[in-house]
Design a protein around this motif. Structure first.
Motif, PDB file in Angstrom:
ATOM      1  N   VAL A   1       0.834  -1.205   0.000  1.00  0.00           N
ATOM      2  CA  VAL A   1       0.000   0.000   0.000  1.00  0.00           C
ATOM      3  C   VAL A   1       0.867   1.253   0.000  1.00  0.00           C
ATOM      4  CG1 VAL A   1      -1.835   1.238   1.217  1.00  0.00           C
ATOM      5  CG2 VAL A   1      -1.728  -1.275   1.334  1.00  0.00           C
ATOM      6  N   GLY A   2       0.699   2.076  -1.037  1.00  0.00           N
ATOM      7  CA  GLY A   2       1.406   3.353  -1.131  1.00  0.00           C
ATOM      8  C   GLY A   2       0.437   4.510  -1.033  1.00  0.00           C
TER       9      GLY A   2
ATOM     10  N   ASP B   1      -3.951  11.985  -1.293  1.00  0.00           N
ATOM     11  CA  ASP B   1      -4.871  10.932  -0.852  1.00  0.00           C
ATOM     12  C   ASP B   1      -5.645  11.352   0.394  1.00  0.00           C
ATOM     13  OD1 ASP B   1      -4.251   9.186  -2.905  1.00  0.00           O
ATOM     14  OD2 ASP B   1      -2.707   8.147  -1.752  1.00  0.00           O
ATOM     15  N   THR B   2      -6.903  10.905   0.433  1.00  0.00           N
ATOM     16  CA  THR B   2      -7.794  11.192   1.557  1.00  0.00           C
ATOM     17  C   THR B   2      -8.496   9.907   1.972  1.00  0.00           C
ATOM     18  OG1 THR B   2      -9.725  11.640   0.170  1.00  0.00           O
ATOM     19  CG2 THR B   2      -8.246  13.509   0.618  1.00  0.00           C
ATOM     20  N   GLU B   3      -9.367  10.016   2.969  1.00  0.00           N
ATOM     21  CA  GLU B   3     -10.162   8.870   3.389  1.00  0.00           C
ATOM     22  C   GLU B   3     -11.019   8.351   2.237  1.00  0.00           C
ATOM     23  OE1 GLU B   3     -13.631   7.532   6.534  1.00  0.00           O
ATOM     24  OE2 GLU B   3     -12.622   9.445   6.841  1.00  0.00           O
ATOM     25  N   LYS B   4     -11.423   9.239   1.338  1.00  0.00           N
ATOM     26  CA  LYS B   4     -12.224   8.828   0.178  1.00  0.00           C
ATOM     27  C   LYS B   4     -11.442   7.837  -0.695  1.00  0.00           C
ATOM     28  CE  LYS B   4     -14.965  10.762  -3.574  1.00  0.00           C
ATOM     29  NZ  LYS B   4     -15.366  11.978  -4.288  1.00  0.00           N
ATOM     30  N   ASP B   5     -10.160   8.080  -0.889  1.00  0.00           N
ATOM     31  CA  ASP B   5      -9.318   7.163  -1.658  1.00  0.00           C
ATOM     32  C   ASP B   5      -9.209   5.816  -0.954  1.00  0.00           C
ATOM     33  OD1 ASP B   5      -7.972   8.900  -3.932  1.00  0.00           O
ATOM     34  OD2 ASP B   5      -7.918  10.109  -2.108  1.00  0.00           O
ATOM     35  N   ALA B   6      -8.992   5.862   0.361  1.00  0.00           N
ATOM     36  CA  ALA B   6      -8.868   4.630   1.136  1.00  0.00           C
ATOM     37  C   ALA B   6     -10.163   3.826   1.102  1.00  0.00           C
ATOM     38  CB  ALA B   6      -8.475   4.968   2.580  1.00  0.00           C
TER      39      ALA B   6
ATOM     40  N   ALA C   1       5.611  10.250  -2.872  1.00  0.00           N
ATOM     41  CA  ALA C   1       5.157   9.501  -1.695  1.00  0.00           C
ATOM     42  C   ALA C   1       4.837  10.487  -0.575  1.00  0.00           C
ATOM     43  CB  ALA C   1       6.227   8.514  -1.239  1.00  0.00           C
ATOM     44  N   ALA C   2       3.727  10.251   0.109  1.00  0.00           N
ATOM     45  CA  ALA C   2       3.348  11.117   1.223  1.00  0.00           C
ATOM     46  C   ALA C   2       4.355  10.977   2.367  1.00  0.00           C
ATOM     47  CB  ALA C   2       1.947  10.756   1.714  1.00  0.00           C
ATOM     48  N   ARG C   3       4.506  12.052   3.120  1.00  0.00           N
ATOM     49  CA  ARG C   3       5.379  12.011   4.296  1.00  0.00           C
ATOM     50  C   ARG C   3       4.766  11.075   5.336  1.00  0.00           C
ATOM     51  NH1 ARG C   3       9.799  13.834   4.601  1.00  0.00           N
ATOM     52  NH2 ARG C   3       9.671  14.396   6.789  1.00  0.00           N
ATOM     53  N   PRO C   4       5.592  10.472   6.176  1.00  0.00           N
ATOM     54  CA  PRO C   4       5.090   9.509   7.161  1.00  0.00           C
ATOM     55  C   PRO C   4       3.949  10.029   8.034  1.00  0.00           C
ATOM     56  CG  PRO C   4       7.482   9.449   7.097  1.00  0.00           C
ATOM     57  CD  PRO C   4       7.058  10.599   6.227  1.00  0.00           C
ATOM     58  N   GLU C   5       4.005  11.301   8.432  1.00  0.00           N
ATOM     59  CA  GLU C   5       2.958  11.836   9.303  1.00  0.00           C
ATOM     60  C   GLU C   5       1.589  11.896   8.615  1.00  0.00           C
ATOM     61  OE1 GLU C   5       5.583  15.239   7.816  1.00  0.00           O
ATOM     62  OE2 GLU C   5       5.941  13.332   8.813  1.00  0.00           O
ATOM     63  N   GLN C   6       1.564  11.887   7.283  1.00  0.00           N
ATOM     64  CA  GLN C   6       0.303  11.802   6.539  1.00  0.00           C
ATOM     65  C   GLN C   6      -0.010  10.358   6.167  1.00  0.00           C
ATOM     66  OE1 GLN C   6       0.268  13.633   2.651  1.00  0.00           O
ATOM     67  NE2 GLN C   6      -1.843  13.039   2.273  1.00  0.00           N
TER      68      GLN C   6
END
Length: 146
Positions: free
Chosen positions: A31-32, A37-42, A96-101
């Protein structure tokens, strides 16, 4: 959000010599997460994975979902799915999103899979992991929320 899904007969992830997650038959998900990306994507990807018909029915056709087949999920965070190799020989991971996101969204994604009725085992976010699987088929699918 980008996921590489591999149907497996068994799989596990090990960190520092200890198994942190394992499944019998099911899906291994790499999973990348990217910046937008938001909760909608997830939620889109979790619902898609739960409903994909990648398991054989009584006629031998891929016509059953993972839920119908009684499978589980092994979810592994994988920032390298957003590696860009267009220039040079060293990939850029700027997409790639930063770890905190990325970490909270990956955890939320795993929760959404559980809400779909799936059992979810995981690796450890940001850790160096050894992922082991017996690929079934092989069946490998990529899913992108964009």
């Amino acid at each position: 959000m980008r996921v590489v899904l591999q149907r497996s007969k068994s799989a596990s992830v090990t960190v520092d010599g200890e198994v942190t997650g394992s499944i019998d038959k099911g899906y291994v998900l790499l999973v990348g997460v990217t910046h937008s990306d938001t909760e909608k994507d997830a939620a889109y990807i979790a619902k898609k994975i739960a409903g994909l018909r990648l398991w054989k029915d009584e006629d031998g056709k891929m016509n059953r979902s993972i839920i119908e087949a009684g499978g589980a999920i092994l979810s592994v965070s994988q920032f390298t799915l957003y590696g860009d190799t267009k220039k040079g020989r060293r990939p850029s991971f700027i997409e790639a999103a930063r770890p905190e996101q990325a970490e909270p969204l990956w955890e939320q994604f795993n929760d959404l899979l559980e809400q779909e009725g799936l059992t979810v085992a995981t690796g450890i976010f940001g850790a160096m992991m050894d992922v082991s699987l017996v690929n079934d088929g092989p069946v490998t699918i990529t899913i992108d929320s964009k």
